[in-house]
Design a protein around this motif. Sequence first.
Motif, PDB file in Angstrom:
ATOM      1  N   GLY A 327       0.690  -1.046   0.190  1.00 20.71           N
ATOM      2  CA  GLY A 327      -0.010  -0.032  -0.149  1.00 20.71           C
ATOM      3  C   GLY A 327       0.870   1.241  -0.018  1.00 20.71           C
ATOM      4  N   ARG A 328       0.442   2.332  -0.484  1.00 18.18           N
ATOM      5  CA  ARG A 328       0.998   3.629  -0.721  1.00 18.18           C
ATOM      6  C   ARG A 328       1.425   4.179   0.763  1.00 18.18           C
ATOM      7  NH1 ARG A 328       1.582   6.188  -5.399  1.00 18.18           N
ATOM      8  NH2 ARG A 328       0.630   5.564  -7.241  1.00 18.18           N
ATOM      9  N   ARG A 329       0.487   4.113   1.843  1.00 18.92           N
ATOM     10  CA  ARG A 329       0.865   4.629   2.714  1.00 18.92           C
ATOM     11  C   ARG A 329       1.930   3.519   3.631  1.00 18.92           C
ATOM     12  NH1 ARG A 329      -4.034   5.987   6.891  1.00 18.92           N
ATOM     13  NH2 ARG A 329      -4.676   7.295   5.130  1.00 18.92           N
ATOM     14  N   GLU A 330       2.057   2.400   3.567  1.00 24.31           N
ATOM     15  CA  GLU A 330       2.908   1.746   4.211  1.00 24.31           C
ATOM     16  C   GLU A 330       4.236   1.928   3.511  1.00 24.31           C
ATOM     17  OE1 GLU A 330       3.426  -3.235   5.220  1.00 24.31           O
ATOM     18  OE2 GLU A 330       2.044  -2.478   3.506  1.00 24.31           O
ATOM     19  N   ALA A 332       5.159   4.710   1.834  1.00 24.52           N
ATOM     20  CA  ALA A 332       5.754   5.922   2.192  1.00 24.52           C
ATOM     21  C   ALA A 332       6.214   5.956   3.640  1.00 24.52           C
ATOM     22  CB  ALA A 332       4.446   6.867   2.212  1.00 24.52           C
ATOM     23  N   SER A 333       5.668   5.255   4.557  1.00 20.30           N
ATOM     24  CA  SER A 333       6.474   5.340   6.022  1.00 20.30           C
ATOM     25  C   SER A 333       7.638   4.704   5.994  1.00 20.30           C
ATOM     26  CB  SER A 333       5.448   4.555   6.698  1.00 20.30           C
ATOM     27  OG  SER A 333       5.261   3.205   6.579  1.00 20.30           O
TER      28      SER A 333
END
Length: 378
Positions: A327-330, A332-333
């Motif tokens: 996922g993008r959020r994962e 990005a983190s």
Amino acid sequence: MRVLLCPDKFAGTLPAPEVAAAVADGWRSVAQGDDLLIRPLADGGPGFVQVLAEALGGRRVPVPTVDPLGRPVAGEILLTTDGTAYLESAQACGLHLLSATERDPKTTTSYGLGLLVTAAVESGARTVVIGLGGSGTNDAGAGMLAALGVTPLDAGGAALPYGGAALAAVDAVDGVPRLRGVRLVAATDVDNPLLGLHGASNVFGPQKGADRADVLLLDAALERFAEVLQRDLTGCPAGLGTLPGGGAAGGIGAALLALGGGCESGIGLVTRATRLDAALDTADLVITGEGSFDHQSLRGKVVAGVAGAARDRGVPCVVVAGQVSTGRREAASAGVTDAYSLVEHFGGEEGGGLDAALSRPAEGLRELGARLARQWSR
């Protein structure tokens, strides 16, 4: 613009140097004036020796060995001037050496890795570094130990057949490892223990062909083997089944720990050898990647290490992969700015993008490299 290209291999299709070269070719077709730094990477799995040979030099020595089913296969060791030998378990134990119908961790063996270690010891090396990853075995290194002179025996004193399942009947080990005092190092970024829910059988067994019944059988067999090693093998540490890294490569990590070896981060070792930190310090953009960018990528794999280092320096990091499921959020983190998939790139083709991604990866990576240059080059 200064661009750092430091991908891992695309498992089953392209080694890391060819991945980097393809992306670089595409980038240069659009932005010839940019400065491209190429540093192929590995985390201990397939390609470990090749990447280190390009970074360290040294002498690559061919070594005949056998695959997880005992068939002849070509291996090699890298000998460097400081008395260190580097080898990778995947050359003898790799899942890629088996067809889909041959994958059965109950019967596959790490014996071929023992032949590579023996060759490294006989070469006169003082330290032997073994890259762990991509294995098709789940025998806790029993085959490797047998090749080194430590034979698992049943209650009648007969040598056990190869494979993880046979270890359910182990009653003793006999012999002394023929190591000539060398220091053993397991290069891995897997911190799973040998046993339990997070162990070799439960986590990695299904990837190698094990069903649920197989997993339970194998975990119990490896537990028995760990108990015997602790009792019979001089120097084997207590709590072998719970030590971090013991579950690497189907439990080969545990066998190396039992022999008095230690664990070291594979990506950390390669990072130092390739002087990646210095290249990161001067980069305006970092491009890394691997065959499948998924949840495991962010747990000690090449992509995680590179993205984290880029994030710490405030440098954008782009991932190219055969498939992207993170996922993008994962992502990005973890420090990933954006991710590009060959499957999506080829998605408009008849038959879907997966076939094209597997059959024409270099072509797709060149096209993605050109696309990245159009988007990122100044």
